[in-house]
Write an enzyme that holds these catalytic residues in place. Structure first.
Site, PDB file in Angstrom:
ATOM      1  N   SER A 128       1.385 -13.166  -1.812  1.00 37.42           N
ATOM      2  CA  SER A 128       2.837 -12.087  -0.754  1.00 37.42           C
ATOM      3  C   SER A 128       2.049 -10.638  -0.587  1.00 37.42           C
ATOM      4  CB  SER A 128       3.757 -11.563  -1.599  1.00 37.42           C
ATOM      5  OG  SER A 128       3.911 -12.929  -2.271  1.00 37.42           O
ATOM      6  N   TYR A 151       9.106  -6.779  -0.673  1.00 36.66           N
ATOM      7  CA  TYR A 151       7.858  -7.415  -2.146  1.00 36.66           C
ATOM      8  C   TYR A 151       6.044  -7.192  -1.014  1.00 36.66           C
ATOM      9  CZ  TYR A 151       5.459  -9.683  -5.696  1.00 36.66           C
ATOM     10  OH  TYR A 151       4.741 -10.084  -6.482  1.00 36.66           O
TER      11      TYR A 151
END
Length: 257
Positions: A141, A152
């Protein structure tokens, strides 16, 4: 194999999941290991299986100002030096960004970004003495976007870029800085995901290896990057994702013949 005999490593966020796997792997390979989480009790459960002569627990929150100096000072007091920093502590947050609260932003950025910044900055003088290294836990990510995980991905993107910048800045001092970029990894924290069969099937369709990662898979990559075998590797973000990042996202054409 004792690649890390007489070496000392701090592993933040090491009471469970990936951090616990990393700490156990370093201990198995002969290192002095400093365990950390906000709960001493949770760290003690991990330490129960380790050599007490080679283990130190320093509980505390990496996002708090001053904590990095405390854990590093206690490490050097106990073991005499710091050779490896594994900046692993982190938290996840998902949901529509339009509904994100200010407290969510503060918490995620404080732990995932400020926590790493404090630890790396304050470890620098000791790592310079030992020509040591840093291995951070970023994420897939941190290299691409995710649905409903904007906050995030921002935090892990910061980790990814910090690794590159520090590698350039500190290379002349002999300090190597790298990161691992895992995907979904089995742990107590991810049981909720595993309880969703359709989601797990979707994950496996994207993974070339067709299985979830285990903490030991991530730990193997971390210890490699921290070892002498990686002595000429710095500034990289190593995918440990079962092949997810090998795909550009297009469908499997074979299934439509």
């Amino acid at each position: 194999m004792h690649r890390f005999a007489n070496k000392t490593v701090i592993v933040t966020g090491s009471s469970s999941g990936i951090g616990e796997g990393i700490a156990r792997r370093f201990a198995d390979e002969g290192a002095n290991v400093v365990l950390n989480s906000r709960s001493r009790e949770d760290c003690e459960k991990v330490a129960a299986d380790l050599d007490p002569e080679c283990t130190l627990i320093v509980e505390g929150d990496v996002s708090e100002r001053g904590f990095a100096k405390t854990i590093i000072a206690k490490t050097v007091e106990r073991f005499g030096a710091l050779d490896i920093l594994c900046s692993n502590a982190g938290i996840a947050q998902s949901g529509a960004f339009s509904e994100t609260e200010d407290d969510d932003i503060d918490q995620v950025l404080s732990v995932n970004v400020k926590g790493m910044l404090y630890m790396c900055r304050d470890a620098y003088p000791e790592l310079k003495k030992t020509k040591g290294c840093i291995v951070a836990t970023s994420s897939v990510s941190g290299t691409g976007g995710d649905y409903n995980q904007a906050l995030y991905t921002v935090s892990k993107g910061a980790v990814t870029q910090m690794v590159r910048s520090l590698a350039l800045e500190w290379g002349e001092c002999g300090i190597r800085v790298n990161a691992v970029n895992p995907t979904f990894t089995r742990s107590d924290l991810t049981k909720g995901i595993e309880e969703k069969p359709q989601l797990m099937k979707a994950f496996n369709r994207r993974r070339a290896l067709k299985r979830p990662a285990e903490p030991a898979d991530i730990a193997g990559a971390v210890t490699f990057l921290a070892s002498d075998d990686a002595d000429y590797i710095t500034g990289i973000n190593m995918p440990v994702d079962g092949g997810i990042s090998a795909s550009n996202g297009q469908p499997d054409f074979r299934k439509y013949d």
